[in-house]
Design a protein around this motif. Sequence first.
Motif, short mmCIF file in Angstrom:
data_model
loop_
_atom_site.label_atom_id
_atom_site.label_comp_id
_atom_site.label_asym_id
_atom_site.label_seq_id
_atom_site.Cartn_x
_atom_site.Cartn_y
_atom_site.Cartn_z
N PHE A 1 2.58 1.61 -3.37
CA PHE A 1 1.64 2.04 -4.40
C PHE A 1 1.37 3.54 -4.30
O PHE A 1 1.35 4.25 -5.31
N LYS A 2 1.19 4.05 -3.09
CA LYS A 2 0.97 5.48 -2.88
C LYS A 2 2.21 6.29 -3.28
O LYS A 2 2.10 7.38 -3.85
N LEU A 3 3.39 5.76 -2.98
CA LEU A 3 4.62 6.43 -3.37
C LEU A 3 4.74 6.52 -4.89
O LEU A 3 5.21 7.52 -5.43
N LYS B 1 2.21 6.82 -6.94
CA LYS B 1 1.32 7.91 -7.33
C LYS B 1 1.98 9.27 -7.10
O LYS B 1 1.83 10.20 -7.89
N VAL B 2 2.70 9.40 -5.98
CA VAL B 2 3.40 10.65 -5.69
C VAL B 2 4.44 10.94 -6.77
O VAL B 2 4.56 12.07 -7.25
N VAL C 1 0.82 -1.20 0.00
CA VAL C 1 0.00 0.00 0.00
C VAL C 1 0.86 1.26 0.00
O VAL C 1 0.67 2.15 -0.85
N PRO C 2 1.84 1.41 0.91
CA PRO C 2 2.68 2.62 0.85
C PRO C 2 3.50 2.72 -0.44
O PRO C 2 3.70 3.82 -0.98
N ASP D 1 4.34 9.94 -9.85
CA ASP D 1 3.61 10.32 -11.05
C ASP D 1 3.20 11.80 -11.00
O ASP D 1 3.32 12.52 -12.00
N GLU D 2 2.72 12.24 -9.86
CA GLU D 2 2.34 13.65 -9.69
C GLU D 2 3.56 14.57 -9.83
O GLU D 2 3.48 15.64 -10.43
#
Length: 124
Positions: free
Chosen positions: A27-29, A31-32, A24-25, A34-35
């Motif tokens: 995956f969130k990283l 996304k970060v 989960v972290p 990508d942003e």
Amino acid sequence: MSGGDIAGLIAAGVFAILVALLAVPIFKLGKVFDEIRTTIKQIGDGTTPLIEEVTNTVATTNTQLGKVDGISNNVSDATANISALSSLIAATIGQPLIKVSAFSYGVRQAFAGRGKPGRSRHSR
């Protein structure tokens, strides 16, 4: 099933839960990241026209400064010419005017001295 097999299954289950919790972290990283990539691309796209505008502004400013330099050179030449002209006028008119003034002063003193007979000068 033996006790070792049960322990192995429990360990595998705990390992699967641990992997799921760590996924989960990560995956969130992702996304970060990508942003961040998107933001950097937008900044790069916005910076290029800004740099072109600054380049045009600097070029225009340099052109205007060249014109101002020409104007200031012309003003400097005009000032030098006016200074030379005033010196010429002072030399041409000033010296004769001083002589006329001194002569008229002398004539006035001479006429003023004639009109008063009782007065004479004594030198010490």
